[in-house]
Design a protein around this motif. Structure first.
Motif, PDB file in Angstrom:
ATOM      1  N   ILE A 242       0.835  -1.206   0.000  1.00 26.49           N
ATOM      2  CA  ILE A 242       0.000   0.000   0.000  1.00 26.49           C
ATOM      3  C   ILE A 242       0.866   1.251   0.000  1.00 26.49           C
ATOM      4  N   GLU A 243       1.978   1.221   0.712  1.00 25.71           N
ATOM      5  CA  GLU A 243       2.843   2.407   0.722  1.00 25.71           C
ATOM      6  C   GLU A 243       3.541   2.589  -0.624  1.00 25.71           C
ATOM      7  N   ALA A 244       3.943   1.461  -1.240  1.00 26.01           N
ATOM      8  CA  ALA A 244       4.565   1.559  -2.557  1.00 26.01           C
ATOM      9  C   ALA A 244       3.569   2.036  -3.607  1.00 26.01           C
ATOM     10  N   CYS A 245       2.321   1.624  -3.476  1.00 25.01           N
ATOM     11  CA  CYS A 245       1.295   2.031  -4.443  1.00 25.01           C
ATOM     12  C   CYS A 245       1.054   3.545  -4.376  1.00 25.01           C
ATOM     13  N   VAL A 246       0.916   4.072  -3.163  1.00 24.43           N
ATOM     14  CA  VAL A 246       0.704   5.517  -3.018  1.00 24.43           C
ATOM     15  C   VAL A 246       1.945   6.285  -3.456  1.00 24.43           C
ATOM     16  N   GLY A 247       3.124   5.775  -3.133  1.00 19.01           N
ATOM     17  CA  GLY A 247       4.346   6.433  -3.584  1.00 19.01           C
ATOM     18  C   GLY A 247       4.468   6.465  -5.093  1.00 19.01           C
ATOM     19  N   GLU A 248       4.058   5.380  -5.753  1.00 20.65           N
ATOM     20  CA  GLU A 248       4.088   5.342  -7.215  1.00 20.65           C
ATOM     21  C   GLU A 248       3.081   6.316  -7.813  1.00 20.65           C
ATOM     22  N   TYR A 249       1.927   6.480  -7.159  1.00 20.46           N
ATOM     23  CA  TYR A 249       0.882   7.354  -7.688  1.00 20.46           C
ATOM     24  C   TYR A 249       1.310   8.827  -7.642  1.00 20.46           C
ATOM     25  N   PHE A 250       2.079   9.187  -6.635  1.00 21.07           N
ATOM     26  CA  PHE A 250       2.446  10.595  -6.463  1.00 21.07           C
ATOM     27  C   PHE A 250       3.901  10.876  -6.817  1.00 21.07           C
ATOM     28  N   LYS A 251       4.558   9.959  -7.536  1.00 21.57           N
ATOM     29  CA  LYS A 251       5.948  10.235  -7.879  1.00 21.57           C
ATOM     30  C   LYS A 251       6.008  11.357  -8.907  1.00 21.57           C
ATOM     31  N   ASP A 252       7.122  12.043  -8.943  1.00 24.65           N
ATOM     32  CA  ASP A 252       7.239  13.278  -9.719  1.00 24.65           C
ATOM     33  C   ASP A 252       7.504  13.029 -11.195  1.00 24.65           C
ATOM     34  N   ASP A 253       8.244  11.960 -11.545  1.00 26.19           N
ATOM     35  CA  ASP A 253       8.589  11.769 -12.953  1.00 26.19           C
ATOM     36  C   ASP A 253       7.378  11.278 -13.729  1.00 26.19           C
ATOM     37  N   GLU A 254       7.439  11.401 -15.030  1.00 25.89           N
ATOM     38  CA  GLU A 254       6.312  11.100 -15.900  1.00 25.89           C
ATOM     39  C   GLU A 254       6.413   9.722 -16.547  1.00 25.89           C
ATOM     40  N   THR A 255       7.239   8.824 -15.993  1.00 26.37           N
ATOM     41  CA  THR A 255       7.368   7.498 -16.579  1.00 26.37           C
ATOM     42  C   THR A 255       6.051   6.752 -16.496  1.00 26.37           C
ATOM     43  N   GLU A 256       5.757   6.011 -17.549  1.00 24.35           N
ATOM     44  CA  GLU A 256       4.477   5.330 -17.638  1.00 24.35           C
ATOM     45  C   GLU A 256       4.541   4.019 -16.886  1.00 24.35           C
ATOM     46  N   VAL A 257       3.441   3.656 -16.230  1.00 20.56           N
ATOM     47  CA  VAL A 257       3.379   2.411 -15.485  1.00 20.56           C
ATOM     48  C   VAL A 257       3.215   1.263 -16.459  1.00 20.56           C
ATOM     49  N   SER A 258       4.034   0.228 -16.292  1.00 23.39           N
ATOM     50  CA  SER A 258       3.967  -0.929 -17.184  1.00 23.39           C
ATOM     51  C   SER A 258       2.720  -1.736 -16.899  1.00 23.39           C
ATOM     52  N   LYS A 259       2.033  -2.152 -17.979  1.00 27.85           N
ATOM     53  CA  LYS A 259       0.813  -2.941 -17.823  1.00 27.85           C
ATOM     54  C   LYS A 259       1.027  -4.393 -18.212  1.00 27.85           C
TER      55      LYS A 259
END
Length: 540
Positions: A242-259
């Protein structure tokens, strides 16, 4: 000048030569690829063998225990004095070791005792049937044995459908049915079947004894300990996920999340063990109930299964949070930044609570009475205040009446267009001609309504898309709602952990037991490892 036929033949030969050359090149390329794969095979095999043993060294120990057990039962064949005493039935000892010796002591006890009791009961009943059958003639004996096989087989199979028997003694009933039929049917043709049954029972007892000795006394692996540790790992995995998920959601860089690489995603690894744990927890709890480690009182293994169900429901919320990272419609990062701090603090507090619960179960003590700290409630209040401070992001300048008027206008336009295209009057005047005209008018009305719906559908879709343009924060609203839902479900997890501690007689929480849990935000790199994988158990 050459004839036309000769020139055509040369061209055909040239084309065939080029085609053959192309095929040869393809064959050579495939051979090179195959040789390259064969060259990598030894290294890949060695890495796989090493990784399996490194993940859980107990697998290596269990393999050595099985090899040693098979060597011991093979002495019944290899040593002449033992072979004379046991005979050809020594193979049953080898089969027993292969079937009964499992990874954990509880699984071995469950299968070993089921096999022993099933064999003993089947042998006793078969001796009783044989004693009655020998007092009668040969024809009546055949009829009696056939009737006994039918009744016992039907009754045993029906008993297997009982939920309690199916859960605890299904293997024992199968062994009982197999042994009873072998002894009873063989007794009709074999004269000394009682001696064969005795020898077979002795060899099965020897095999079960070796299995129990290896499982209970030589580096034992306890099912109850595995269930306990897996519950701790699931809580820690959820906390980090859960902490990693929220950190990924609010990270500053614009890299796209792999699906496409969800199996390599550290967030996915955190909750995967929780979602896949139902059958594993039930199997471990069943085998742990056979183990003698907690014989002083009935340890509540089923409470661990119940806690696992609560954790799965909690994990579903994290799955939805993870899905918010991969949706097609995303809130701009400039809008997310307005709510970054309260969301990260809220996720951190939830993660701290989960880690504290994991520590309390690991140390077999009650959790702290102040596990829900004021920081968690303050983070909730801050998130609520931040959302209320930006009403335009969620409501937008357009009002509801405007949207309603647009929908009504679109419906009227579509209705007029459908009537004009169909060229049919929708008059409801009923004439006295015939029922056929009435059916035709009703059919025409249905067709006009269907045409109206077809015209209205794209218009409504455009209005829906237009109305969504103002609500850039709607995807974030879904994310924030799920984050608050984790706090609501956290109470259920705490209650279940407290119930487990009460029933299992965990020690009381003391001032010296306080553990400061620090949840560092995990790095979202390729080598991140958020959860310890459970070992694979060979339980049938």
């Amino acid at each position: 000048m050459f004839p036309v036929g000769v020139v055509g033949m040369d061209k055909a030969m040239g084309a065939d030569g080029a085609c053959g050359k192309t095929k040869m090149d393809m064959v050579k390329k495939r051979i090179e690829i195959l040789a390259e794969k064969m060259g990598r095979l030894p290294g890949l095999t060695c890495r796989t063998v090493w990784n399996v043993g490194r993940d859980d060294p107990r697998r290596v120990i269990h393999s050595l225990k099985v090899g040693l057990s098979l060597t011991l039962v093979s002495l019944l064949y290899l040593m002449e004095p033992l072979f004379k005493g046991v005979g050809q039935n020594a193979i049953w000892a080898v089969m027993t070791v292969v079937v009964v010796l499992e990874f954990t002591a509880g699984a071995t006890l469950c299968k070993g005792l089921n096999r022993g009791f099933g064999t003993l009961l089947a042998g006793s009943l078969a001796f009783f049937i044989e004693y009655i059958a020998t007092e009668s003639g040969r024809v009546f004996r055949a009829i009696f044995i056939g009737a006994a096989v039918f009744l016992i087989g039907a009754a045993s199979t029906y008993i297997r459908f009982f939920p309690y028997i199916k859960k605890n003694y299904d293997y024992g009933v199968v062994i009982f049915l197999l042994t009873f039929n072998l002894i009873t049917v063989s007794s009709y043709r074999v004269g000394n079947v009682l001696k064969i049954a005795h020898e077979r029972f002795y060899t099965i007892a020897i095999g079960c004894g070796i299995c129990l000795f290896m499982s209970l006394l030589i580096f034992p692996n306890w099912s109850g300990e595995d269930l306990h540790n897996s519950t701790v790992s699931k809580l820690e995995g959820l906390a980090r996920s859960i902490e990693a998920c929220v950190g990924e959601y609010f990270k500053d860089d614009e890299t796209e999340v792999s699906k496409d690489k969800s199996s390599e995603d550290p967030i996915y690894k955190g909750y995967k063990a929780v979602l896949d744990s139902k059958s594993i927890d039930e199997t471990l709890a069943l085998h742990a109930s056979w183990e003698p480690r907690h014989s002083c009182y009935r340890f509540p293994w089923q409470q661990y299964v119940k806690l696992g169900g609560i954790l799965r429901h909690f994990g579903y919320t994290i799955v939805a949070l993870h899905g918010c990272l991969q949706t097609e419609i995303q809130t701009p990062r400039c809008v997310r930044a307005l709510f970054k701090d309260p969301c990260i603090r809220l996720a951190g507090e939830v993660s701290k609570v989960l880690m504290e619960l994991a520590q309390s179960i690991r140390n077999r003590r009650h959790c702290s009475p102040e596990i829900l700290s004021d920081h968690l409630h303050q983070a909730l209040q801050d998130l609520n205040t931040a959302i209320k401070s930006q009403p335009r992001l969620f409501l937008g300048p357009n009002n509801t009446n405007h949207s309603t008027n647009m929908l009504a206008l679109a419906a009227a336009t579509a209705r007029q267009k459908s009537v004009k295209d169909s060229g049919v009057s929708l008059s409801s005047v009923k004439t006295d001609t015939s029922a056929l005209l009435e059916w035709k008018s009703r059919r025409t009305s249905e067709l006009s309504k269907e045409a109206e719906r077809k015209v209205l559908r794209p218009t409504l879709s455009k209005i829906a898309n237009t109305s969504l343009e103002f609500s850039e924060a709607l995807p974030f609203a879904a994310f924030a709602s799920l984050l608050v839902e984790t706090v609501a479900r956290l109470d259920l997890v705490i209650e279940e952990v407290e119930e487990l501690g009460r029933i299992a007689n965990f020690k009381e929480f003391g001032p010296g037991d306080e553990v400061i849990v620090t949840c560092e935000r995990p790095k979202m790199g390729r080598d991140s490892n958020l959860v310890n994988h459970l070992p694979s158990h060979g339980a049938d």
